[in-house]
Design a protein around this motif. Structure first.
Motif, PDB file in Angstrom:
ATOM      1  N   GLU A  95      34.777   3.644  37.537  1.00  0.00           N
ATOM      2  CA  GLU A  95      34.758   5.209  38.373  1.00  0.00           C
ATOM      3  C   GLU A  95      35.971   5.737  38.568  1.00  0.00           C
ATOM      4  OE1 GLU A  95      32.177   5.153  41.971  1.00  0.00           O
ATOM      5  OE2 GLU A  95      30.710   3.740  40.991  1.00  0.00           O
ATOM      6  N   THR A  96      36.915   4.868  38.610  1.00  0.00           N
ATOM      7  CA  THR A  96      38.399   5.387  38.761  1.00  0.00           C
ATOM      8  C   THR A  96      39.187   4.614  37.948  1.00  0.00           C
ATOM      9  OG1 THR A  96      39.082   3.829  40.659  1.00  0.00           O
ATOM     10  CG2 THR A  96      37.921   5.969  41.402  1.00  0.00           C
ATOM     11  N   LEU A  97      40.464   5.217  37.411  1.00  0.00           N
ATOM     12  CA  LEU A  97      41.478   4.447  36.773  1.00  0.00           C
ATOM     13  C   LEU A  97      42.730   4.423  37.553  1.00  0.00           C
ATOM     14  CD1 LEU A  97      40.992   6.667  33.248  1.00  0.00           C
ATOM     15  CD2 LEU A  97      40.045   4.178  33.793  1.00  0.00           C
ATOM     16  N   ASP A  98      43.420   3.226  37.450  1.00  0.00           N
ATOM     17  CA  ASP A  98      44.498   3.164  38.407  1.00  0.00           C
ATOM     18  C   ASP A  98      45.704   3.905  37.674  1.00  0.00           C
ATOM     19  OD1 ASP A  98      47.368   1.316  38.422  1.00  0.00           O
ATOM     20  OD2 ASP A  98      46.213   1.347  40.231  1.00  0.00           O
ATOM     21  N   ASP A  99      46.427   4.600  38.589  1.00  0.00           N
ATOM     22  CA  ASP A  99      47.374   5.805  38.291  1.00  0.00           C
ATOM     23  C   ASP A  99      48.464   5.111  37.362  1.00  0.00           C
ATOM     24  OD1 ASP A  99      46.189   7.918  39.180  1.00  0.00           O
ATOM     25  OD2 ASP A  99      47.266   7.781  41.030  1.00  0.00           O
ATOM     26  N   THR A 100      48.856   3.726  38.022  1.00  0.00           N
ATOM     27  CA  THR A 100      50.093   3.142  37.198  1.00  0.00           C
ATOM     28  C   THR A 100      49.789   2.498  36.024  1.00  0.00           C
ATOM     29  OG1 THR A 100      50.970   2.786  39.514  1.00  0.00           O
ATOM     30  CG2 THR A 100      51.783   1.350  37.748  1.00  0.00           C
ATOM     31  N   LYS A 101      48.323   1.747  36.039  1.00  0.00           N
ATOM     32  CA  LYS A 101      48.037   0.980  34.722  1.00  0.00           C
ATOM     33  C   LYS A 101      47.884   2.086  33.667  1.00  0.00           C
ATOM     34  CE  LYS A 101      45.468  -2.500  36.634  1.00  0.00           C
ATOM     35  NZ  LYS A 101      44.170  -2.998  36.778  1.00  0.00           N
ATOM     36  N   LEU A 102      47.525   3.518  34.088  1.00  0.00           N
ATOM     37  CA  LEU A 102      46.995   4.422  33.297  1.00  0.00           C
ATOM     38  C   LEU A 102      48.388   4.967  32.451  1.00  0.00           C
ATOM     39  CD1 LEU A 102      44.894   6.279  31.817  1.00  0.00           C
ATOM     40  CD2 LEU A 102      45.068   7.802  33.535  1.00  0.00           C
ATOM     41  N   ALA A 103      49.333   5.307  33.427  1.00  0.00           N
ATOM     42  CA  ALA A 103      50.617   5.817  32.804  1.00  0.00           C
ATOM     43  C   ALA A 103      51.278   4.789  31.769  1.00  0.00           C
ATOM     44  CB  ALA A 103      51.583   6.127  34.130  1.00  0.00           C
ATOM     45  N   GLU A 104      51.307   3.355  32.222  1.00  0.00           N
ATOM     46  CA  GLU A 104      51.967   2.420  31.405  1.00  0.00           C
ATOM     47  C   GLU A 104      51.120   2.275  30.176  1.00  0.00           C
ATOM     48  OE1 GLU A 104      51.994  -1.009  34.218  1.00  0.00           O
ATOM     49  OE2 GLU A 104      53.551  -0.404  35.357  1.00  0.00           O
ATOM     50  N   THR A 105      49.887   2.331  30.423  1.00  0.00           N
ATOM     51  CA  THR A 105      48.956   2.056  29.130  1.00  0.00           C
ATOM     52  C   THR A 105      49.248   3.191  28.045  1.00  0.00           C
ATOM     53  OG1 THR A 105      47.399   0.837  30.354  1.00  0.00           O
ATOM     54  CG2 THR A 105      46.564   1.911  28.290  1.00  0.00           C
ATOM     55  N   ASN A 135      42.813  11.705  37.094  1.00  0.00           N
ATOM     56  CA  ASN A 135      44.153  11.435  36.931  1.00  0.00           C
ATOM     57  C   ASN A 135      44.491  11.417  35.251  1.00  0.00           C
ATOM     58  OD1 ASN A 135      42.552   9.150  36.456  1.00  0.00           O
ATOM     59  ND2 ASN A 135      44.088   7.797  37.366  1.00  0.00           N
ATOM     60  N   LEU A 136      43.322  11.173  34.540  1.00  0.00           N
ATOM     61  CA  LEU A 136      43.393  11.389  33.003  1.00  0.00           C
ATOM     62  C   LEU A 136      43.533  12.867  32.300  1.00  0.00           C
ATOM     63  CD1 LEU A 136      43.977  10.161  30.101  1.00  0.00           C
ATOM     64  CD2 LEU A 136      41.470   9.494  30.217  1.00  0.00           C
ATOM     65  N   SER A 137      42.546  13.563  33.120  1.00  0.00           N
ATOM     66  CA  SER A 137      42.514  14.937  32.735  1.00  0.00           C
ATOM     67  C   SER A 137      43.768  15.691  33.122  1.00  0.00           C
ATOM     68  CB  SER A 137      41.566  15.664  33.888  1.00  0.00           C
ATOM     69  OG  SER A 137      40.321  15.221  33.288  1.00  0.00           O
ATOM     70  N   LYS A 138      44.764  15.187  34.227  1.00  0.00           N
ATOM     71  CA  LYS A 138      45.975  15.964  34.853  1.00  0.00           C
ATOM     72  C   LYS A 138      46.890  15.418  33.718  1.00  0.00           C
ATOM     73  CE  LYS A 138      49.061  16.225  38.341  1.00  0.00           C
ATOM     74  NZ  LYS A 138      49.605  15.848  39.765  1.00  0.00           N
ATOM     75  N   ILE A 139      46.908  14.065  33.188  1.00  0.00           N
ATOM     76  CA  ILE A 139      47.871  13.712  32.282  1.00  0.00           C
ATOM     77  C   ILE A 139      47.615  14.580  30.974  1.00  0.00           C
ATOM     78  CG2 ILE A 139      48.699  11.562  30.765  1.00  0.00           C
ATOM     79  CD1 ILE A 139      48.095   9.975  33.351  1.00  0.00           C
ATOM     80  N   LEU A 140      46.627  14.544  30.567  1.00  0.00           N
ATOM     81  CA  LEU A 140      46.191  15.245  29.227  1.00  0.00           C
ATOM     82  C   LEU A 140      46.591  16.330  29.399  1.00  0.00           C
ATOM     83  CD1 LEU A 140      42.876  13.578  28.251  1.00  0.00           C
ATOM     84  CD2 LEU A 140      44.952  13.490  27.157  1.00  0.00           C
ATOM     85  N   ALA A 141      46.523  17.346  30.679  1.00  0.00           N
ATOM     86  CA  ALA A 141      46.987  18.825  30.638  1.00  0.00           C
ATOM     87  C   ALA A 141      48.370  19.180  30.870  1.00  0.00           C
ATOM     88  CB  ALA A 141      46.246  19.345  31.786  1.00  0.00           C
ATOM     89  N   GLU A 142      49.107  17.829  31.299  1.00  0.00           N
ATOM     90  CA  GLU A 142      50.897  18.091  31.615  1.00  0.00           C
ATOM     91  C   GLU A 142      51.436  17.479  30.731  1.00  0.00           C
ATOM     92  OE1 GLU A 142      51.061  16.884  35.650  1.00  0.00           O
ATOM     93  OE2 GLU A 142      49.713  18.613  36.279  1.00  0.00           O
ATOM     94  N   ASP A 143      51.033  16.333  29.929  1.00  0.00           N
ATOM     95  CA  ASP A 143      51.998  15.541  29.111  1.00  0.00           C
ATOM     96  C   ASP A 143      52.234  16.298  27.699  1.00  0.00           C
ATOM     97  OD1 ASP A 143      53.362  13.658  27.676  1.00  0.00           O
ATOM     98  OD2 ASP A 143      52.432  11.925  28.837  1.00  0.00           O
ATOM     99  N   ASP A 144      53.310  16.695  27.639  1.00  0.00           N
ATOM    100  CA  ASP A 144      53.640  17.186  26.244  1.00  0.00           C
ATOM    101  C   ASP A 144      53.359  16.456  24.944  1.00  0.00           C
ATOM    102  OD1 ASP A 144      54.110  19.847  27.406  1.00  0.00           O
ATOM    103  OD2 ASP A 144      56.148  19.331  27.389  1.00  0.00           O
ATOM    104  N   ARG A 145      53.354  15.367  25.046  1.00  0.00           N
ATOM    105  CA  ARG A 145      53.126  14.181  24.137  1.00  0.00           C
ATOM    106  C   ARG A 145      51.561  14.261  23.608  1.00  0.00           C
ATOM    107  NH1 ARG A 145      55.280   8.740  26.708  1.00  0.00           N
ATOM    108  NH2 ARG A 145      53.738   9.717  28.188  1.00  0.00           N
ATOM    109  N   LEU A 146      50.746  14.658  24.444  1.00  0.00           N
ATOM    110  CA  LEU A 146      49.489  14.587  24.330  1.00  0.00           C
ATOM    111  C   LEU A 146      48.818  15.839  24.089  1.00  0.00           C
ATOM    112  CD1 LEU A 146      48.687  12.053  27.071  1.00  0.00           C
ATOM    113  CD2 LEU A 146      49.067  11.492  24.692  1.00  0.00           C
TER     114      LEU A 146
END
Length: 149
Positions: A95-105, A135-146
């Motif tokens: 249901e949730t993805l750990d922020d730290t694990k997600l960023a490291e992954t 948190n994944l949606s946010k990373i996808l929207a903000e990370d220029d590498r993605l």
């Protein structure tokens, strides 16, 4: 993805070419006479149409499940998502993805695999729940590498 299909999944490639050709009233024989580059350009063009979303989704699933197993395994292992050893999730998605694990992954995936493939995978993975993971949606929207484009 198309090149992989052509080499590794020839029947899928031929079926896809035929199916997409039928969407434009073109026979498979006509399309097979074109160069491989022209065939792929044709499939890419047709898959951009909204009416072909299901076909595109299916092709991505096959490509990831058969052609990108290392990526799927790495993601699932690092996120501690139970899977069958080939990246097919067993049971329900978290249901949730750990922020730290997600960023490291994500950082590790980008080190190991082509950034475009990682990006497409993360977008497709995020579609596996109705609203995705915040948190994944946010990373996808903000990370220029993605970025997809």
């Amino acid at each position: 993805m198309f090149q992989w299909m052509r080499v590794e999944e020839r029947n899928l490639y031929k079926t896809t070419l035929s199916s997409l050709g039928q969407a434009r009233n073109l026979r498979l024989v006509f399309l097979q006479k074109k160069s491989v580059a022209d065939q792929i350009a044709f499939m890419h063009k047709i898959l951009k149409l909204k009416t072909q979303d299901l076909v595109g989704e299916h092709l991505l699933q096959v490509w990831f499940m058969k052609g990108q197993q290392d990526l799927l395994r790495t993601f699932c292992d690092r996120m501690e998502i139970e899977h069958d050893g080939n990246g097919q999730v067993i049971g329900d998605l978290p249901e949730t993805l750990d922020d730290t694990k997600l960023a490291e992954t994500i950082n590790r995936l980008l080190e190991m695999f082509d950034s475009k493939v990682v990006t497409v995978y993360l977008y497709v993975f995020n579609l596996q729940t109705p609203d995705g993971w915040d948190n994944l949606s946010k990373i996808l929207a903000e990370d220029d590498r993605l970025k997809l484009a």
